[in-house]
Design a protein around this motif. Structure first.
Motif, PDB file in Angstrom:
ATOM      1  N   THR A  45       0.863  -1.173   0.000  1.00 44.42           N
ATOM      2  CA  THR A  45       0.000   0.000   0.000  1.00 44.42           C
ATOM      3  C   THR A  45       0.900   1.224   0.000  1.00 44.42           C
ATOM      4  O   THR A  45       1.649   1.443   0.952  1.00 44.42           O
ATOM      5  CB  THR A  45      -0.925  -0.012   1.237  1.00 44.42           C
ATOM      6  N   ALA A  46       0.887   1.948  -1.096  1.00 45.04           N
ATOM      7  CA  ALA A  46       1.739   3.140  -1.210  1.00 45.04           C
ATOM      8  C   ALA A  46       1.111   4.090  -2.221  1.00 45.04           C
ATOM      9  O   ALA A  46       0.266   3.697  -3.026  1.00 45.04           O
ATOM     10  CB  ALA A  46       3.148   2.749  -1.656  1.00 45.04           C
ATOM     11  N   ASP A  47       1.568   5.327  -2.160  1.00 40.96           N
ATOM     12  CA  ASP A  47       1.089   6.379  -3.056  1.00 40.96           C
ATOM     13  C   ASP A  47       2.135   6.539  -4.161  1.00 40.96           C
ATOM     14  O   ASP A  47       3.296   6.874  -3.888  1.00 40.96           O
ATOM     15  CB  ASP A  47       0.956   7.675  -2.235  1.00 40.96           C
ATOM     16  N   PHE A  48       1.734   6.307  -5.419  1.00 38.65           N
ATOM     17  CA  PHE A  48       2.757   6.370  -6.483  1.00 38.65           C
ATOM     18  C   PHE A  48       3.212   7.800  -6.778  1.00 38.65           C
ATOM     19  O   PHE A  48       4.124   8.003  -7.577  1.00 38.65           O
ATOM     20  CB  PHE A  48       2.354   5.613  -7.745  1.00 38.65           C
ATOM     21  N   ARG A  49       2.584   8.775  -6.125  1.00 37.15           N
ATOM     22  CA  ARG A  49       3.115  10.136  -6.269  1.00 37.15           C
ATOM     23  C   ARG A  49       4.432  10.286  -5.504  1.00 37.15           C
ATOM     24  O   ARG A  49       5.133  11.281  -5.649  1.00 37.15           O
ATOM     25  CB  ARG A  49       2.073  11.143  -5.764  1.00 37.15           C
ATOM     26  N   ASP A  50       4.750   9.280  -4.673  1.00 38.72           N
ATOM     27  CA  ASP A  50       6.006   9.272  -3.924  1.00 38.72           C
ATOM     28  C   ASP A  50       6.798   8.022  -4.340  1.00 38.72           C
ATOM     29  O   ASP A  50       6.815   7.009  -3.637  1.00 38.72           O
ATOM     30  CB  ASP A  50       5.687   9.245  -2.417  1.00 38.72           C
ATOM     31  N   PRO A  51       7.469   8.065  -5.509  1.00 41.18           N
ATOM     32  CA  PRO A  51       8.141   6.856  -6.007  1.00 41.18           C
ATOM     33  C   PRO A  51       9.221   6.337  -5.059  1.00 41.18           C
ATOM     34  O   PRO A  51       9.493   5.129  -5.035  1.00 41.18           O
ATOM     35  CB  PRO A  51       8.741   7.289  -7.342  1.00 41.18           C
ATOM     36  N   ASN A  52       9.812   7.231  -4.260  1.00 43.64           N
ATOM     37  CA  ASN A  52      10.833   6.747  -3.320  1.00 43.64           C
ATOM     38  C   ASN A  52      10.242   5.814  -2.273  1.00 43.64           C
ATOM     39  O   ASN A  52      10.907   4.887  -1.816  1.00 43.64           O
ATOM     40  CB  ASN A  52      11.545   7.922  -2.636  1.00 43.64           C
ATOM     41  N   ALA A  53       8.981   6.061  -1.892  1.00 46.30           N
ATOM     42  CA  ALA A  53       8.343   5.173  -0.909  1.00 46.30           C
ATOM     43  C   ALA A  53       8.216   3.765  -1.496  1.00 46.30           C
ATOM     44  O   ALA A  53       8.353   2.769  -0.778  1.00 46.30           O
ATOM     45  CB  ALA A  53       6.970   5.717  -0.522  1.00 46.30           C
ATOM     46  N   VAL A  54       7.973   3.682  -2.803  1.00 49.13           N
ATOM     47  CA  VAL A  54       7.889   2.367  -3.457  1.00 49.13           C
ATOM     48  C   VAL A  54       9.288   1.738  -3.525  1.00 49.13           C
ATOM     49  O   VAL A  54       9.483   0.573  -3.194  1.00 49.13           O
ATOM     50  CB  VAL A  54       7.274   2.514  -4.872  1.00 49.13           C
ATOM     51  N   LEU A  55      10.269   2.543  -3.923  1.00 42.87           N
ATOM     52  CA  LEU A  55      11.639   2.021  -4.047  1.00 42.87           C
ATOM     53  C   LEU A  55      12.204   1.547  -2.710  1.00 42.87           C
ATOM     54  O   LEU A  55      12.933   0.566  -2.638  1.00 42.87           O
ATOM     55  CB  LEU A  55      12.564   3.108  -4.616  1.00 42.87           C
ATOM     56  N   GLU A  56      11.858   2.286  -1.639  1.00 47.93           N
ATOM     57  CA  GLU A  56      12.422   1.975  -0.320  1.00 47.93           C
ATOM     58  C   GLU A  56      11.658   0.879   0.419  1.00 47.93           C
ATOM     59  O   GLU A  56      12.081   0.425   1.463  1.00 47.93           O
ATOM     60  CB  GLU A  56      12.416   3.243   0.562  1.00 47.93           C
ATOM     61  N   HIS A  57      10.521   0.482  -0.112  1.00 46.49           N
ATOM     62  CA  HIS A  57       9.725  -0.518   0.604  1.00 46.49           C
ATOM     63  C   HIS A  57      10.509  -1.844   0.677  1.00 46.49           C
ATOM     64  O   HIS A  57      11.093  -2.283  -0.314  1.00 46.49           O
ATOM     65  CB  HIS A  57       8.390  -0.739  -0.120  1.00 46.49           C
TER      66      HIS A  57
END
Ligand SMILES: C[S@@+](CC[C@H](N)C(=O)[O-])C[C@H]1O[C@@H](n2cnc3c(N)ncnc32)[C@H](O)[C@@H]1O
Length: 287
Positions: free
Chosen positions: A129-141
């Motif tokens: 569950t992440a917001d793709f407007r913050d790609p770093n949150a996806v990369l760092e997951h």
């Protein structure tokens, strides 16, 4: 699949959500009256939305199959993946390469709740569950780090979601950053990007959709084909380029979707008569 996220799956029933409304268009059961009313209201103005949603999902199948079979891609990040339906990305990819790995990303926690059940036995696939407007949150997951090896080509998918990205937004750094950060900054040469984007040329109609979606709590930015092309500058579209996704390597023999719900039957085929709104996209390669 592993995930240790504690997600609050509180379900808003006072407004539609994109995941549930789209689920109904695809013949799914994870939707509520508020979602169905939203769709029926929108279809009065743009009846071709039903066809375009279903054409989008069929494009997904052909694009993923192409990436695995012809481009040799075995890792995928599916941004705004939506509720599970038939022929989800991992099922298509793993049909053609059992080693394929998939990170599904969606902002709506209902997607994680349903995805967990689907993926319980699948070690090479996860839902975050992440917001793709913050790609770093996806990369760092941690699940992205576990499943995706950024020293090898990776495909990032933005299917029927880029219109949820505005050029300027209170969250993140705008549409271009959200779409391009991973492919431009994290993925190696030979990686791929898959896009479909709702497009409309007429400014008044674009504005109507913006207002209609905003009233339902879904900020969108509908673009023209030229505006979408500009967002993809620097990536190389594979044949036939960026097109109405219904024309992207059509395959009449591909698997069917779930049946159209009976209430939506009157809208089937509307896209053949009226092409003022459609999903525009294709598959692009990072040089
Ligand atoms: C129309 S569905 C598309 C589903 C799927 N990509 C497909 O093409 O079949 C849009 C999905 O994008 C998700 N979404 C919208 N904004 C998002 C955001 N900022 N971050 C992550 N997911 C988002 C919604 O929750 C919804 O599930």
């Amino acid at each position: 699949m592993t995930t240790d996220e504690q997600v609050d799956v509180s379900i808003p029933l006072d407004r539609p959500t994109a995941a549930r409304a789209y689920d109904w268009l695809l013949g799914g059961k994870q939707n509520y009256e508020v979602d169905r009313q939203f769709i029926l209201e929108g279809l009065k103005k743009f009846p071709q939305v039903l066809d375009s949603a279903r054409q989008n999902r069929q494009f997904l199948y052909r694009a993923v199959r192409y990436l695995v079979e012809e481009a040799g891609i075995e890792q995928f990040i599916d941004m705004g993946c939506g509720l599970p339906t038939n022929s989800n990305v991992h099922q298509v990819a793993q049909r053609f390469n059992p080693n394929a790995r998939v990170v599904y990303v969606d902002i709506d926690p209902i997607v994680l709740a349903h995805g967990q059940a689907l993926l319980a036995e699948n070690e090479s696939t996860t839902v975050i569950t992440a917001d793709f407007r913050d790609p770093n949150a996806v990369l760092e997951h941690p699940d992205t780090k576990r499943l995706i090896d950024f020293s090898k080509p990776v495909a990032t998918l933005f299917l029927s979601v880029a219109h949820f990205l505005r050029d300027q937004d209170e969250v993140g750094k705008g549409a271009k950053h959200a779409l391009r950060h991973i492919v431009d900054e994290a993925a190696p040469s030979g990686s791929y990007f898959v896009l479909s984007h709702m497009v409309v040329a007429d400014p008044e109609k674009k504005e109507w959709i913006k207002q209609f979606a905003a009233k339902a709590g879904m900020p969108v930015q509908i673009r023209t084909t030229d505006e979408v092309d500009a967002l993809m500058a620097g990536l190389e579209p594979v044949e036939p380029g960026l097109v109405n996704i219904n024309d992207w390597r059509p395959d009449p023999a591909q698997p069917d979707l779930n049946p159209v719900p009976p209430e939506l039957h009157p809208f089937v085929g509307a896209s053949e008569k009226n092409k003022e709104l459609f999903e525009y996209g294709g598959v692009l390669r990072k040089p």
